[in-house]
Motif scaffolding. Structure first.
Motif, mmCIF file in Angstrom:
data_model
loop_
_atom_site.group_PDB
_atom_site.id
_atom_site.type_symbol
_atom_site.label_atom_id
_atom_site.label_comp_id
_atom_site.label_asym_id
_atom_site.label_seq_id
_atom_site.Cartn_x
_atom_site.Cartn_y
_atom_site.Cartn_z
ATOM 1 N N TRP A 198 0.853 -1.187 0.000
ATOM 2 C CA TRP A 198 0.000 0.000 0.000
ATOM 3 C C TRP A 198 0.891 1.239 0.000
ATOM 4 C CZ3 TRP A 198 -0.507 -3.783 3.953
ATOM 5 C CH2 TRP A 198 -1.479 -4.746 3.671
ATOM 6 N N PRO A 199 1.349 1.688 -1.175
ATOM 7 C CA PRO A 199 2.323 2.784 -1.257
ATOM 8 C C PRO A 199 1.912 4.074 -0.547
ATOM 9 C CG PRO A 199 2.054 1.741 -3.386
ATOM 10 C CD PRO A 199 1.022 1.143 -2.483
ATOM 11 N N GLY A 200 0.646 4.421 -0.526
ATOM 12 C CA GLY A 200 0.229 5.682 0.093
ATOM 13 C C GLY A 200 0.005 5.598 1.591
ATOM 14 N N LEU A 201 0.149 4.415 2.164
ATOM 15 C CA LEU A 201 -0.084 4.227 3.594
ATOM 16 C C LEU A 201 0.977 4.972 4.391
ATOM 17 C CD1 LEU A 201 -2.109 2.530 5.282
ATOM 18 C CD2 LEU A 201 -0.334 0.786 5.430
ATOM 19 N N GLU A 202 0.539 5.769 5.372
ATOM 20 C CA GLU A 202 1.513 6.506 6.174
ATOM 21 C C GLU A 202 1.735 5.853 7.519
ATOM 22 O OE1 GLU A 202 -0.074 10.471 6.539
ATOM 23 O OE2 GLU A 202 -1.069 9.993 8.404
ATOM 24 N N VAL A 203 2.858 6.186 8.128
ATOM 25 C CA VAL A 203 3.215 5.701 9.453
ATOM 26 C C VAL A 203 2.698 6.710 10.464
ATOM 27 C CG1 VAL A 203 5.148 5.205 11.004
ATOM 28 C CG2 VAL A 203 5.295 4.581 8.587
ATOM 29 N N CYS A 204 2.087 6.224 11.528
ATOM 30 C CA CYS A 204 1.629 7.096 12.602
ATOM 31 C C CYS A 204 2.403 6.693 13.864
ATOM 32 C CB CYS A 204 0.125 6.939 12.793
ATOM 33 S SG CYS A 204 -0.603 8.255 13.763
ATOM 34 N N CYS A 205 3.217 7.605 14.377
ATOM 35 C CA CYS A 205 4.093 7.318 15.513
ATOM 36 C C CYS A 205 3.749 8.232 16.680
ATOM 37 C CB CYS A 205 5.546 7.517 15.092
ATOM 38 S SG CYS A 205 6.755 7.153 16.388
ATOM 39 N N GLU A 206 3.572 7.632 17.835
ATOM 40 C CA GLU A 206 3.312 8.420 19.035
ATOM 41 C C GLU A 206 4.585 9.143 19.467
ATOM 42 O OE1 GLU A 206 0.889 7.391 22.917
ATOM 43 O OE2 GLU A 206 2.898 6.523 23.012
ATOM 44 N N ASP A 207 4.437 10.398 19.839
ATOM 45 C CA ASP A 207 5.532 11.166 20.418
ATOM 46 C C ASP A 207 5.055 11.682 21.763
ATOM 47 O OD1 ASP A 207 7.670 12.702 21.119
ATOM 48 O OD2 ASP A 207 7.492 14.134 19.488
ATOM 49 N N PRO A 208 5.370 10.948 22.833
ATOM 50 C CA PRO A 208 4.856 11.335 24.144
ATOM 51 C C PRO A 208 5.476 12.591 24.723
ATOM 52 C CG PRO A 208 6.187 9.361 24.297
ATOM 53 C CD PRO A 208 6.144 9.732 22.859
ATOM 54 N N GLY A 209 6.490 13.159 24.075
ATOM 55 C CA GLY A 209 7.108 14.372 24.603
ATOM 56 C C GLY A 209 7.944 14.066 25.826
ATOM 57 N N ILE A 210 7.926 14.953 26.782
ATOM 58 C CA ILE A 210 8.744 14.800 27.988
ATOM 59 C C ILE A 210 7.985 13.971 29.021
ATOM 60 C CG2 ILE A 210 9.794 16.048 29.910
ATOM 61 C CD1 ILE A 210 10.214 18.381 27.954
ATOM 62 N N ILE A 211 8.654 12.959 29.557
ATOM 63 C CA ILE A 211 8.073 12.123 30.604
ATOM 64 C C ILE A 211 8.137 12.903 31.911
ATOM 65 C CG2 ILE A 211 8.208 9.898 31.779
ATOM 66 C CD1 ILE A 211 7.688 9.698 28.755
ATOM 67 N N ARG A 212 7.034 12.948 32.637
ATOM 68 C CA ARG A 212 6.960 13.805 33.813
ATOM 69 C C ARG A 212 6.907 13.054 35.145
ATOM 70 N NH1 ARG A 212 6.299 17.258 30.211
ATOM 71 N NH2 ARG A 212 4.833 18.718 29.498
ATOM 72 N N THR A 213 7.506 11.873 35.215
ATOM 73 C CA THR A 213 7.498 11.139 36.479
ATOM 74 C C THR A 213 8.920 10.785 36.882
ATOM 75 O OG1 THR A 213 7.251 9.038 35.316
ATOM 76 C CG2 THR A 213 5.231 10.089 36.081
ATOM 77 N N GLY A 214 9.292 11.054 38.119
ATOM 78 C CA GLY A 214 10.592 10.684 38.671
ATOM 79 C C GLY A 214 11.780 11.187 37.867
ATOM 80 N N ALA A 215 12.594 12.042 38.441
ATOM 81 C CA ALA A 215 13.673 12.725 37.716
ATOM 82 C C ALA A 215 14.614 11.770 36.982
ATOM 83 C CB ALA A 215 14.465 13.598 38.678
#
Length: 167
Positions: A51-68
């Motif tokens: 499926w040449p037109g199929l795109e990739v969808c990737c999660e980008d959670p950004g900065i993790i905010r638990t425990g330094a």
């Protein structure tokens, strides 16, 4: 769809929404594991070439905010994976949509909070996956995915579903 977490996964959906395959996310905290990530992305690309037109969808959670200490290591690891995914698919000319967790979760029907109370997003993701793909959990168990890996696969499948819905 790609959930880049340590227990994350990649799930390939056909344009009609059926699951084609799923891969565990390699642990890329060590440099030598980048080869495993490249191999996983290469395998996914071979399937996706149908499926040449199929795109990739990737999660980008950004900065993790638990425990330094965890925050710095987790943010570095996730940024490394997301960067590698963008670079890999940039070279193969496949479009990549990077999406925040709150964006795909709300679009797909997962409530992060309700009435001032935090909701269990992993349980909701498992339930939604059971609705969309009734045999997926059984397939993951049969292939010896542990509970954390299954949760990553559920997220990856729903991220892919989000990607199909907005493509």
């Amino acid at each position: 769809g790609i959930d880049p977490g340590v227990s994350g996964a990649a799930v390939l959906l056909a344009p009609g929404g059926s699951i084609v395959s799923a891969w565990r996310m390699p642990d890329v905290r060590e440099d030598d594991e980048l080869d495993a990530l490249r191999e996983m992305l290469h395998d996914a690309e071979i399937y996706a070439n149908r499926w040449p037109g199929l795109e990739v969808c990737c999660e980008d959670p950004g900065i993790i905010r638990t425990g330094a200490q965890y925050q710095a290591a987790a943010t570095r690891s996730l940024a490394r994976i997301v960067g590698y995914v963008l670079g890999y698919f940039g070279v193969t000319n496949r479009a990549v949509r990077v999406v925040a967790p709150s964006t795909w979760q709300s679009a797909i029907g997962i409530l992060r909070s309700s009435g001032g109370k935090t909701r269990d997003t992993k349980a909701q993701a498992a339930m939604l996956c059971g609705h969309f793909w009734p045999t997926f959990k059984v397939w993951l168990k049969a292939h010896k995915w542990n509970a954390a890996e299954r949760a990553g696969a559920f997220d990856a499948a729903l991220i892919a579903r989000y990607g199909l819905d907005v493509q």
